[in-house]
Design an enzyme around this catalytic site. Structure first.
Site, PDB file in Angstrom:
ATOM      1  N   ARG A 184      26.465  29.138   6.358  1.00  0.00           N
ATOM      2  CA  ARG A 184      25.646  28.115   6.465  1.00  0.00           C
ATOM      3  C   ARG A 184      26.270  26.847   6.594  1.00  0.00           C
ATOM      4  O   ARG A 184      27.615  26.589   6.376  1.00  0.00           O
ATOM      5  CB  ARG A 184      24.678  28.040   5.318  1.00  0.00           C
ATOM      6  CG  ARG A 184      25.083  28.216   3.978  1.00  0.00           C
ATOM      7  CD  ARG A 184      26.121  27.373   3.377  1.00  0.00           C
ATOM      8  NE  ARG A 184      25.832  25.917   3.352  1.00  0.00           N
ATOM      9  CZ  ARG A 184      26.450  25.123   3.338  1.00  0.00           C
ATOM     10  NH1 ARG A 184      27.847  25.224   3.134  1.00  0.00           N
ATOM     11  NH2 ARG A 184      26.164  23.775   3.375  1.00  0.00           N
ATOM     12  N   ARG A 210      17.945  29.599  13.307  1.00  0.00           N
ATOM     13  CA  ARG A 210      17.621  28.301  12.372  1.00  0.00           C
ATOM     14  C   ARG A 210      17.421  27.004  13.486  1.00  0.00           C
ATOM     15  O   ARG A 210      18.289  26.920  14.152  1.00  0.00           O
ATOM     16  CB  ARG A 210      18.892  27.831  11.310  1.00  0.00           C
ATOM     17  CG  ARG A 210      19.127  29.101  10.185  1.00  0.00           C
ATOM     18  CD  ARG A 210      19.678  28.538   9.262  1.00  0.00           C
ATOM     19  NE  ARG A 210      19.489  27.639   8.377  1.00  0.00           N
ATOM     20  CZ  ARG A 210      20.036  26.797   7.425  1.00  0.00           C
ATOM     21  NH1 ARG A 210      21.399  27.238   7.246  1.00  0.00           N
ATOM     22  NH2 ARG A 210      19.298  26.002   6.482  1.00  0.00           N
ATOM     23  N   GLN A 255      23.500  24.147  -3.007  1.00  0.00           N
ATOM     24  CA  GLN A 255      24.862  24.271  -2.422  1.00  0.00           C
ATOM     25  C   GLN A 255      25.780  23.226  -2.899  1.00  0.00           C
ATOM     26  O   GLN A 255      27.092  23.377  -2.938  1.00  0.00           O
ATOM     27  CB  GLN A 255      24.582  23.634  -0.759  1.00  0.00           C
ATOM     28  CG  GLN A 255      23.888  24.936  -0.030  1.00  0.00           C
ATOM     29  CD  GLN A 255      22.252  24.588   0.039  1.00  0.00           C
ATOM     30  OE1 GLN A 255      22.138  24.198  -0.994  1.00  0.00           O
ATOM     31  NE2 GLN A 255      21.955  25.102   1.249  1.00  0.00           N
ATOM     32  N   ASP A 272      23.158  17.587  10.075  1.00  0.00           N
ATOM     33  CA  ASP A 272      22.695  18.791  10.855  1.00  0.00           C
ATOM     34  C   ASP A 272      22.549  18.435  12.338  1.00  0.00           C
ATOM     35  O   ASP A 272      22.740  19.196  12.943  1.00  0.00           O
ATOM     36  CB  ASP A 272      21.673  19.564  10.247  1.00  0.00           C
ATOM     37  CG  ASP A 272      22.123  20.261   9.064  1.00  0.00           C
ATOM     38  OD1 ASP A 272      22.177  19.618   7.883  1.00  0.00           O
ATOM     39  OD2 ASP A 272      22.350  21.505   9.313  1.00  0.00           O
TER      40      ASP A 272
HETATM   41  O1  MRU Z   1      20.828  24.678   4.862  1.00  0.00           O
HETATM   42  P1  MRU Z   1      22.543  24.416   4.874  1.00  0.00           P
HETATM   43  O2  MRU Z   1      22.938  24.768   3.784  1.00  0.00           O
HETATM   44  O3  MRU Z   1      22.874  25.240   6.245  1.00  0.00           O
HETATM   45  O4  MRU Z   1      22.248  22.919   5.205  1.00  0.00           O
HETATM   46  C1  MRU Z   1      23.762  22.281   5.311  1.00  0.00           C
HETATM   47  C2  MRU Z   1      23.746  20.837   5.366  1.00  0.00           C
HETATM   48  O5  MRU Z   1      22.796  20.071   5.107  1.00  0.00           O
HETATM   49  C3  MRU Z   1      25.224  20.187   5.526  1.00  0.00           C
HETATM   50  O6  MRU Z   1      25.330  18.859   4.999  1.00  0.00           O
HETATM   51  C4  MRU Z   1      25.121  19.877   7.041  1.00  0.00           C
HETATM   52  O7  MRU Z   1      25.191  21.172   7.832  1.00  0.00           O
HETATM   53  C5  MRU Z   1      26.452  19.215   7.229  1.00  0.00           C
HETATM   54  S1  MRU Z   1      27.886  20.400   7.282  1.00  0.00           S
HETATM   55  C6  MRU Z   1      29.108  19.953   7.572  1.00  0.00           C
END
Ligand code: MRU
Length: 309
Positions: free
Chosen positions: A44, A78, A172, A213
């Site tokens: 992720r 996703r 996370q 993202d």
């Molecule tokens: O749902 P996730 O764990 O994939 O979300 C990740 C995030 O929101 C991070 O902050 C984002 O992807 C930046 S990673 C360098």
């Protein structure tokens, strides 16, 4: 530490669902394995999803699959992180999926180091930096974006303290960012998400640095909870930075037109394996929110610190 590697025509990914207790790799022999890994969040984080998707295309190419069909399947895993779409399109337009994926793998590390170098400038010796979710090495191939800035500042000899929001529902921040900082020997404290505003009110946070993202016209989409952190930062005059590679920029869409992933209700109903609400509870579980451009101090990229779009 690399989040993934390619060996003997297979992709190996650190299984992030098992961290911090177990450090194991998930082996992807087919592109379907990569799809499974992305959907279940074994891998992720926007840049890591992008590179994993590129290797997924390489696995499909090696197996002689229909690449157009594969591309569509991978893209539907996703919806919010634009790196996924960027990576699949880039591989689709190349001569060799594997060569292109390996190129992206190498570029990711260089890009993050450049983001770190550019971002270190805004960090002062003794700063306490609050971060949300995990925009670290685990969210990329190596080094990280927001945590890359922290790493670079520490490498420059600055004494940094990090505060990680736990980042419900999947934690996370607690499971991954805290673990990364501990591996690095950087002082880190964990807070529940709702403490962030109070700590800023008390003057205990010098800067906020998060990942993204998607960066698009009007703002930045990032892990749910980022908006509340940004609003508190604005109210208490704490500089709020986003660290992201240019592959996270979407110049075509307004951020408000981007699909925000809605995830399974179990993530909210349960804390790990422990149910925390009545079984039949109706749940709303958006995985991301949008921080408007006007409350972002700057976007730290490999090309320098840019104004939001
Ligand atoms: O749902 P996730 O764990 O994939 O979300 C990740 C995030 O929101 C991070 O902050 C984002 O992807 C930046 S990673 C360098």
């Amino acid at each position: 530490m690399k989040t993934m590697f390619w060996k003997e025509n297979k992709l190996f990914l650190i299984d992030q669902t098992r961290l911090p207790d177990e450090f194991t790799y998930f082996e992807c022999k087919t592109y379907k394995d990569v799809i499974h890994a992305i959907k279940t969040m074994k891998v992720r984080g926007a840049p890591a999803i992008g590179v994993a998707a590129a290797f997924g295309m390489a696995l499909a190419e090696l197996a002689g699959e229909n690449l157009e069909k594969t591309a569509n399947e991978i893209k539907s895993t996703r919806p919010t992180a634009v790196n996924l779409f960027w990576a699949v399109d880039r591989v689709t337009n190349s001569n060799s999926a594997l060569e292109e994926a390996l190129k992206m793998y190498g570029e990711d590390v260089k890009t993050n180091k450049a983001i770190g170098k550019n971002g270190s400038v805004i960090i002062d010796d003794g700063d306490t930096i609050l971060t949300h979710c995990n925009a670290g090495a685990l969210a990329c191939v190596e080094y990280g974006t927001a945590l890359g800035v922290v790493r670079a500042a520490a490498e420059d000899g600055k004494r940094i303290n990090v505060i990680c929001d736990e980042t419900r529902p999947l934690c996370q921040g607690a499971r991954l960012s805290v673990w990364e900082m501990q591996q690095e020997g950087i002082p880190v404290r964990l807070i529940v998400d709702s403490s962030a505003g109070y700590l800023m009110q008390k003057g205990e946070v010098d800067k906020v640095v998060i990942g993204a993202d998607r960066v698009a016209k009007g703002g930045v989409a990032n892990k749910i909870g980022s908006l509340m952190v940004a609003l508190a930062a604005k109210r208490f005059n704490v500089p709020f930075y986003v660290a992201a590679p240019k592959s996270t920029f979407d110049y075509e869409n307004s951020i408000y037109d981007v699909e925000i992933e809605e995830r399974d209700s179990r993530e909210v109903l349960y804390f790990g394996d422990c149910r925390v609400a009545p079984e039949e509870t109706e749940v709303k579980n958006p995985a991301f929110d949008i921080v408007p451009s006007d409350i972002i101090s700057g976007i730290i990229t490999e090309d320098g610190i840019l104004k939001p779009l």
